[in-house]
Design an enzyme around this catalytic site. Structure first.
Site, PDB file in Angstrom:
ATOM      1  N   HIS A 113       0.882  -1.175   0.088  1.00 54.39           N
ATOM      2  CA  HIS A 113      -0.082  -0.047  -0.056  1.00 54.39           C
ATOM      3  C   HIS A 113       0.840   1.343   0.027  1.00 54.39           C
ATOM      4  O   HIS A 113       1.780   1.271   0.680  1.00 54.39           O
ATOM      5  CB  HIS A 113      -0.983  -0.083   1.118  1.00 54.39           C
ATOM      6  CG  HIS A 113      -1.876  -1.070   1.151  1.00 54.39           C
ATOM      7  ND1 HIS A 113      -3.131  -0.936   0.352  1.00 54.39           N
ATOM      8  CD2 HIS A 113      -2.111  -2.473   1.697  1.00 54.39           C
ATOM      9  CE1 HIS A 113      -3.707  -2.158   0.515  1.00 54.39           C
ATOM     10  NE2 HIS A 113      -3.045  -2.967   1.400  1.00 54.39           N
ATOM     11  N   GLY A 141       4.105 -23.035   9.062  1.00 49.32           N
ATOM     12  CA  GLY A 141       2.826 -22.017   9.345  1.00 49.32           C
ATOM     13  C   GLY A 141       2.964 -20.571   9.809  1.00 49.32           C
ATOM     14  O   GLY A 141       4.080 -20.322  10.394  1.00 49.32           O
TER      15      GLY A 141
END
Length: 185
Positions: A113, A141
């Site tokens: 962004h 994970g």
């Protein structure tokens, strides 16, 4: 230049563009369809993943739920296992090599962004950079891989790591930000 072309070239673009929005909706529908298919229904899983991804190899196992923005920017090699709750924000190319294991809750984010007020005022709120994962890689994970990262062959990324720089082949990395903790050769 269209917003799609800007996105593909790594230039600032507006994610609110109508064409990009339609692409995301199509990918969202395919992800929803994929996530509802019985895991034993290999034929329907193959149909949906062939429609969703730019390329998918053989012996690929993706646990639901799986999410992506566009799908068309994702290439997956042979012998790949992807755990549940994987999210790929694929504004740019994502290439997963052969013999890769991706644990649960992994995020691969090609999108960044913009933070400058002038960019935001022009509607150019995002940029995207490719993520490349080499062959024979293990991503444990709760790992996040950020935009513009290349992960070399034989890398192990330990659980909970945030990878924001390239990783040399045959390294074990851990932490936030991820750092090499050991070499495998």
């Amino acid at each position: 230049m269209t917003e799609f072309e800007k996105m593909q070239r790594g230039l600032p673009y507006s994610p609110a563009d109508e064409e990009l929005t339609l692409f995301r909706y199509a990918a969202r529908r395919l992800c929803q369809q994929f996530n509802r298919i019985d895991p034993e229904d290999a034929d329907n899983l193959a149909i949906v993943t062939t429609k969703l991804f730019a390329g998918i190899g053989s012996n690929v196992d993706i646990d639901a739920p799986f999410f992506c923005h566009y799908g068309m920017n994702i290439e997956i090699g042979d012998n790949v296992s992807i755990g549940p709750n994987c999210t790929m924000l694929d504004g740019a190319h994502v290439r997963i090599g052969h013999n890769v294991s991706i644990g649960p809750n992994v995020g691969i984010y090609t999108t960044r962004h913009r933070v400058l007020p002038l960019d935001i005022a022009r509607g150019e709120c995002e940029t995207s950079q490719s993520v490349i994962v080499g062959n024979n890689v293990i991503i444990e994970g709760n790992t996040v891989i950020k935009a513009g990262v290349a992960i070399g062959e034989g890398v192990v990324i330990e659980a909970g790591s945030v990878v924001d720089t390239d990783i040399e082949p045959f390294s074990i990395v851990a932490g936030n930000p991820a750092e090499v903790v050991r070499r495998l050769q």
